[in-house]
Write an enzyme that holds these catalytic residues in place. Structure first.
Site, PDB file in Angstrom:
ATOM      1  N   ASP A  66       0.806  -1.220   0.000  1.00  0.00           N
ATOM      2  CA  ASP A  66       0.000   0.000   0.000  1.00  0.00           C
ATOM      3  C   ASP A  66       0.840   1.272   0.000  1.00  0.00           C
ATOM      4  O   ASP A  66       0.310   2.375   0.106  1.00  0.00           O
ATOM      5  CB  ASP A  66      -0.945   0.010   1.215  1.00  0.00           C
ATOM      6  CG  ASP A  66      -2.268  -0.704   0.919  1.00  0.00           C
ATOM      7  OD1 ASP A  66      -2.634  -0.817  -0.271  1.00  0.00           O
ATOM      8  OD2 ASP A  66      -2.938  -1.139   1.873  1.00  0.00           O
ATOM      9  N   ARG A  69       0.239  -1.647   7.616  1.00  0.00           N
ATOM     10  CA  ARG A  69       0.885  -0.530   6.932  1.00  0.00           C
ATOM     11  C   ARG A  69       1.976   0.147   7.773  1.00  0.00           C
ATOM     12  O   ARG A  69       2.650   1.061   7.272  1.00  0.00           O
ATOM     13  CB  ARG A  69      -0.168   0.513   6.499  1.00  0.00           C
ATOM     14  CG  ARG A  69      -1.127  -0.018   5.429  1.00  0.00           C
ATOM     15  CD  ARG A  69      -1.854   1.093   4.699  1.00  0.00           C
ATOM     16  NE  ARG A  69      -0.940   1.968   3.947  1.00  0.00           N
ATOM     17  CZ  ARG A  69      -1.337   3.057   3.296  1.00  0.00           C
ATOM     18  NH1 ARG A  69      -2.611   3.394   3.295  1.00  0.00           N
ATOM     19  NH2 ARG A  69      -0.459   3.801   2.640  1.00  0.00           N
ATOM     20  N   ARG A  73      -9.516   5.694  10.915  1.00  0.00           N
ATOM     21  CA  ARG A  73      -8.071   5.494  10.906  1.00  0.00           C
ATOM     22  C   ARG A  73      -7.328   6.447  11.834  1.00  0.00           C
ATOM     23  O   ARG A  73      -6.329   6.078  12.427  1.00  0.00           O
ATOM     24  CB  ARG A  73      -7.544   5.657   9.490  1.00  0.00           C
ATOM     25  CG  ARG A  73      -8.109   4.644   8.501  1.00  0.00           C
ATOM     26  CD  ARG A  73      -7.652   3.239   8.839  1.00  0.00           C
ATOM     27  NE  ARG A  73      -8.050   2.273   7.838  1.00  0.00           N
ATOM     28  CZ  ARG A  73      -7.380   2.034   6.715  1.00  0.00           C
ATOM     29  NH1 ARG A  73      -6.283   2.700   6.441  1.00  0.00           N
ATOM     30  NH2 ARG A  73      -7.807   1.120   5.865  1.00  0.00           N
ATOM     31  N   HIS A 106     -11.224   7.199   4.975  1.00  0.00           N
ATOM     32  CA  HIS A 106     -10.274   8.319   5.028  1.00  0.00           C
ATOM     33  C   HIS A 106     -11.010   9.566   4.574  1.00  0.00           C
ATOM     34  O   HIS A 106     -11.841   9.499   3.664  1.00  0.00           O
ATOM     35  CB  HIS A 106      -9.104   8.094   4.050  1.00  0.00           C
ATOM     36  CG  HIS A 106      -7.969   7.275   4.585  1.00  0.00           C
ATOM     37  ND1 HIS A 106      -7.248   6.412   3.790  1.00  0.00           N
ATOM     38  CD2 HIS A 106      -7.410   7.197   5.820  1.00  0.00           C
ATOM     39  CE1 HIS A 106      -6.299   5.835   4.520  1.00  0.00           C
ATOM     40  NE2 HIS A 106      -6.375   6.287   5.744  1.00  0.00           N
ATOM     41  N   CYS A 152      -5.249   9.578  -3.284  1.00  0.00           N
ATOM     42  CA  CYS A 152      -4.518   8.665  -2.397  1.00  0.00           C
ATOM     43  C   CYS A 152      -3.121   8.374  -2.928  1.00  0.00           C
ATOM     44  O   CYS A 152      -2.206   8.084  -2.173  1.00  0.00           O
ATOM     45  CB  CYS A 152      -5.235   7.330  -2.275  1.00  0.00           C
ATOM     46  SG  CYS A 152      -6.892   7.414  -1.652  1.00  0.00           S
ATOM     47  N   ASN A 163     -59.109   4.686  32.662  1.00  0.00           N
ATOM     48  CA  ASN A 163     -60.552   4.469  32.685  1.00  0.00           C
ATOM     49  C   ASN A 163     -60.864   3.001  32.397  1.00  0.00           C
ATOM     50  O   ASN A 163     -61.724   2.395  33.025  1.00  0.00           O
ATOM     51  CB  ASN A 163     -61.174   5.371  31.617  1.00  0.00           C
ATOM     52  CG  ASN A 163     -62.678   5.494  31.717  1.00  0.00           C
ATOM     53  OD1 ASN A 163     -63.202   5.947  32.733  1.00  0.00           O
ATOM     54  ND2 ASN A 163     -63.383   5.066  30.656  1.00  0.00           N
ATOM     55  N   ASP A 189     -64.267   6.019  26.910  1.00  0.00           N
ATOM     56  CA  ASP A 189     -65.725   6.136  26.833  1.00  0.00           C
ATOM     57  C   ASP A 189     -66.208   6.594  28.196  1.00  0.00           C
ATOM     58  O   ASP A 189     -65.646   6.243  29.213  1.00  0.00           O
ATOM     59  CB  ASP A 189     -66.344   4.769  26.538  1.00  0.00           C
ATOM     60  CG  ASP A 189     -66.036   4.323  25.129  1.00  0.00           C
ATOM     61  OD1 ASP A 189     -65.959   5.187  24.247  1.00  0.00           O
ATOM     62  OD2 ASP A 189     -65.855   3.110  24.940  1.00  0.00           O
ATOM     63  N   SER A 229     -49.792  -2.564  31.173  1.00  0.00           N
ATOM     64  CA  SER A 229     -50.250  -1.298  30.637  1.00  0.00           C
ATOM     65  C   SER A 229     -49.033  -0.459  30.326  1.00  0.00           C
ATOM     66  O   SER A 229     -48.419   0.120  31.209  1.00  0.00           O
ATOM     67  CB  SER A 229     -51.152  -0.551  31.611  1.00  0.00           C
ATOM     68  OG  SER A 229     -51.368   0.747  31.082  1.00  0.00           O
TER      69      SER A 229
HETATM   70  N1  ARG Z   1      -5.386   0.087   1.104  1.00  0.00           N
HETATM   71  C1  ARG Z   1      -5.055   1.380   1.623  1.00  0.00           C
HETATM   72  C2  ARG Z   1      -5.556   1.479   3.054  1.00  0.00           C
HETATM   73  O1  ARG Z   1      -6.588   0.928   3.364  1.00  0.00           O
HETATM   74  C3  ARG Z   1      -5.645   2.454   0.792  1.00  0.00           C
HETATM   75  C4  ARG Z   1      -5.242   3.820   1.216  1.00  0.00           C
HETATM   76  C5  ARG Z   1      -5.916   4.883   0.460  1.00  0.00           C
HETATM   77  N2  ARG Z   1      -5.404   6.136   0.788  1.00  0.00           N
HETATM   78  C6  ARG Z   1      -6.081   7.235   0.995  1.00  0.00           C
HETATM   79  N3  ARG Z   1      -5.470   8.326   1.241  1.00  0.00           N
HETATM   80  N4  ARG Z   1      -7.391   7.213   1.064  1.00  0.00           N
HETATM   81  O2  ARG Z   1      -4.929   2.090   3.880  1.00  0.00           O
END
Ligand code: ARG
Length: 702
Positions: free
Chosen positions: A65, A90, A139, A168, A264, A523, A602, A634
């Site tokens: 990524d 990541r 995130r 994001h 991204c 009632n 009533d 009730s």
């Molecule tokens: N697969 C990546 C993640 O889930 C995609 C990131 C996308 N980046 C962004 N700036 N929206 O982190």
């Protein structure tokens, strides 16, 4: 001009969908083609090179990524706040990005290790440099925002993301040149939408439809009047065109499989500094929670309230009780995008028994009542839990605790007086507690006293049905017996179903034997009861044979008429017109009753109070001092009663409809027990059990 824009990209040599950390990746593992991705990436690279200088960071094997350089960090001027990735998948990218920034001479700021923040993926500068929009919810942690404000010297506006497809900020939000804003409003909570609307005038907002949003139209690279994106609908192209923007589409479908697109794949590493630096509006407080936090679900409720209210939390401390009877304690830091949201969340936490641990506890805020029957804005709404307010350095106990009131403060010779009052009862000259400062509530923190057998422990958790009914009835019979013998008070609220289901004879028994000390209803219960007593039918149905009798539908009106002729139920008993039934037993045994009228009544019977304010006052009077309230089928009267009853009064709610039972046990007070069953059957079991108990009890106490 364009020369001054620099963008960082990372070639897709190691790009791959290898894991799932967002909904787009689901079902796409190893389904993207690196070849096609490379072609698409190159096209984007070429397009961008015509408008800006593109820098490259070396891709790294094992970090697929890393192509999404938007998540490297957030740059402003010569400073960068490095990302702290939420997902371990990541986190390995961080050092490579750090090296790159350091090599370029940026001043690199590092957030605390456990504070997630995903860079320009979640933080977007207003294009005029006036402020920074920062997202949170998936995130990035809200608590990272004050760091951004401090280090980058910029006002931070926090926006809460609520749709996980748009995890994001840059997937659903794109500030454009000249103050325009391209965004997908449903991706944000109401509060955030409001904030956006406050800052961006309507003519500058370009809200997009879901079709465009899922094509990542907001994930756009904007340079001057050009917007580069994966794909835009004709409508969107026109909307942008009309505002002077040129749309450049470049397909990025291979990257969509990983949940990213044009924006991204880029990071703008030249960002202008705003002229007038300002701060973040994020506010936080630390609260202390104590009690049986896990057993009672209190921690979960508190954390849910924080998140649902638009805040975020950090558990600073959690001490778990070692034994079942031990209490637990927790300190939780609550953060909210601004003071108003924090106050709202604090109000809810206080209702859950949380105590704010500011260095100095602040006094309760008061505002005067300037119009009779109307509270000042922002008044604190009371709960059923014992409450205290800090006034003049003393914690003052609130009198007349009930739900949905305001706390009125008056000064008397004995000092400050705090009292729960209904809005309609507020008088000019009184003050009312507003906000959430200087208020604390006490929850009953002990679990139920050990029951006779283990099976009873489930009762603390509320609703029970079927086989368990008998066990609950045993416990309730025991309570009734104990309360009666100790001179306590049991209040019964009952609906007409009690009569329909043949419960009348059993309720009569309870009244005769001294187990009932006040009866509350409408009632209908009285009319059904009287009809049954006089004509043997309930709403025209023969109670012996269970079939409608000819002309029976008139019976209930005849019953009403008979009582009206006498002047009241009591007079009908006196005159020998009414000779049996629930109402008869009440009159005979001097059990006070109150019948609250409604639109569908009533008659009504002469005893029915059609003035609802009067009826509420009457109910409140009869409930006072109750030890147990038995609520029999009730919903209307039971909920009414629940609202005016403070915590600590045991409530037993019996209804065939689980929804009614749940609604009442949702008061969150551990004293309430819900029983889902036919009320006639319940009453018959209860009487049987009391009979047995009388024998037992008599022997035991003899
Ligand atoms: N697969 C990546 C993640 O889930 C995609 C990131 C996308 N980046 C962004 N700036 N929206 O982190």
């Amino acid at each position: 001009m364009t020369d001054s824009v620099r963008i960082l990209m990372c070639a897709p040599s190691h790009y791959e969908v290898d894991y799932v950390i967002n909904p787009w990746m689901e079902g796409n593992i190893h389904r993207s083609s690196r070849e096609k991705a490379t072609v698409q990436w190159n096209q984007l690279y070429e397009v961008l090179k015509t408008y800006a200088t593109v820098d490259l960071v070396e891709p790294q094997p094992g970090w697929p990524d890393m192509v999404f350089t938007a998540n490297a960090g957030l740059v402003l001027g010569d400073a960068v706040v490095l990302s702290r990735f939420f997902h371990p998948e990541r986190q390995g990218e961080e050092p490579y990005f750090q090296q790159w920034f350091e090599a370029q001479g940026y001043k690199v700021y590092l957030l605390p290790k456990s504070l997630p923040f995903e860079g320009a993926g979640d933080a977007l500068l207003d294009r005029a440099g006036r402020w920074l929009w920062a997202g949170y919810g998936f995130r990035s942690e809200l608590d990272s925002h004050p760091y951004l404000a401090k280090w980058l010297d910029v006002e931070v506006l926090s926006l809460r993301l609520v749709d996980q497809r748009f995890y994001h900020l840059d997937t659903c939000f794109c500030p454009l040149t000249d103050g325009y804003l391209l965004y997908y409003p449903p991706a944000f909570d109401t509060y955030s939408n409001h904030l956006i609307e406050l800052r961006v005038p309507p003519e500058k907002r370009i809200p997009i439809a879901e079709v465009d949003a899922v094509n990542f139209a907001c994930n756009t690279v904007n340079i001057d009047r050009v917007v580069v994106m994966n794909q835009a609908s004709e409508g969107l192209k026109k909307a942008l065109g009309d505002r002077g923007f040129t749309v450049v589409e470049t397909p990025l479908t291979e990257f969509l499989k990983a949940g990213g697109a044009a924006k991204c794949l880029t990071l703008r590493v030249t960002e202008p500094r705003p002229e007038s630096p300002q701060a973040s509006t994020v506010q936080s407080r630390v609260v202390h929670l104590e009690g049986h936090l896990l057993d009672t679900g209190l921690v979960n409720r508190a954390l849910d309230a924080i998140v649902a209210g638009g805040g975020s939390f950090q558990v600073l401390n959690f001490r778990l009780g070692e034994q079942r009877q031990d209490q637990s304690a927790a300190e939780v830091k609550v953060s909210a995008p601004d003071a108003a949201v924090l106050a709202d969340i604090m109000g809810q936490l206080i209702d859950l028994g949380a105590v704010s641990i500011a260095e100095e506890v602040s006094e309760a805020n008061l505002a005067p009542v300037v119009q009779a029957g109307v509270a000042p804005d922002d008044f604190y709404v009371t709960t059923i839990y014992p409450t205290e307010v800090l006034i003049g350095g003393h914690w003052v106990k609130v009198q007349g605790q009930r739900m949905d009131g305001a706390i009125a403060i008056t000064q008397s010779a004995e000092g400050t007086l705090a009292r729960c009052k209904l809005l309609r009862d507020l008088a000019v000259g009184e003050s009312v507690v507003i906000g959430s400062d200087g208020i604390r509530t006490k929850r009953k923190t002990t679990t139920l006293k050990p029951a006779k057998t283990e099976e009873f422990s489930f009762m603390g958790a509320g609703v029970s049905s079927e086989r368990r009914v008998e066990l609950v009835v045993e416990q309730i019979a025991w309570d009734l017996r104990r309360i009666r013998d100790q001179g306590g008070k049991v209040v019964v609220t009952a609906g007409p179903v009690v009569i329909h289901t043949g419960g009348s004879e059993h309720l009569n028994r309870l009244i005769r034997d001294g187990y009932v000390h006040a009866l509350l209803g409408g009632n209908a219960i009285a009319v059904h009861d009287i009809e049954q007593s006089m004509m043997g039918t309930s709403l025209g149905v023969d109670m012996q044979r269970g079939v409608s009798v000819h002309g029976g539908h008139r019976h209930h009106l005849k019953a009403i008429n008979a009582i009206r002729r006498c002047g009241s139920i009591a007079k009908a008993v006196e005159q020998g017109v009414l000779r049996s039934g629930v109402m008869y037993e009440c009159v005979k045994h001097n059990i006070p009753f109150s019948l609250a009228g409604s639109i569908r009544d009533d008659g009504p019977l002469p005893d029915t109070k059609m003035d609802l304010l009067e009826a509420q006052a009457d109910y409140a009077r009869l409930i006072e001092g109750a030890d147990l309230i038995l609520m029999l089928s009730s919903m209307l009267h039971s909920i009414g009663v629940g609202n005016m009853t403070p915590a600590g009064v045991k409530m037993v709610c019996v209804d065939i409809n689980p929804a009614v039972v749940t609604k009442l046990s949702d008061r969150g007070s551990i004293e309430s027990i819900g029983v889902v069953t036919d009320v006639g059957l319940f009453l018959s079991l209860l009487v049987q059990q009391l009979n047995k108990l009388t024998g037992d009890y008599a022997q035991k106490s003899a």
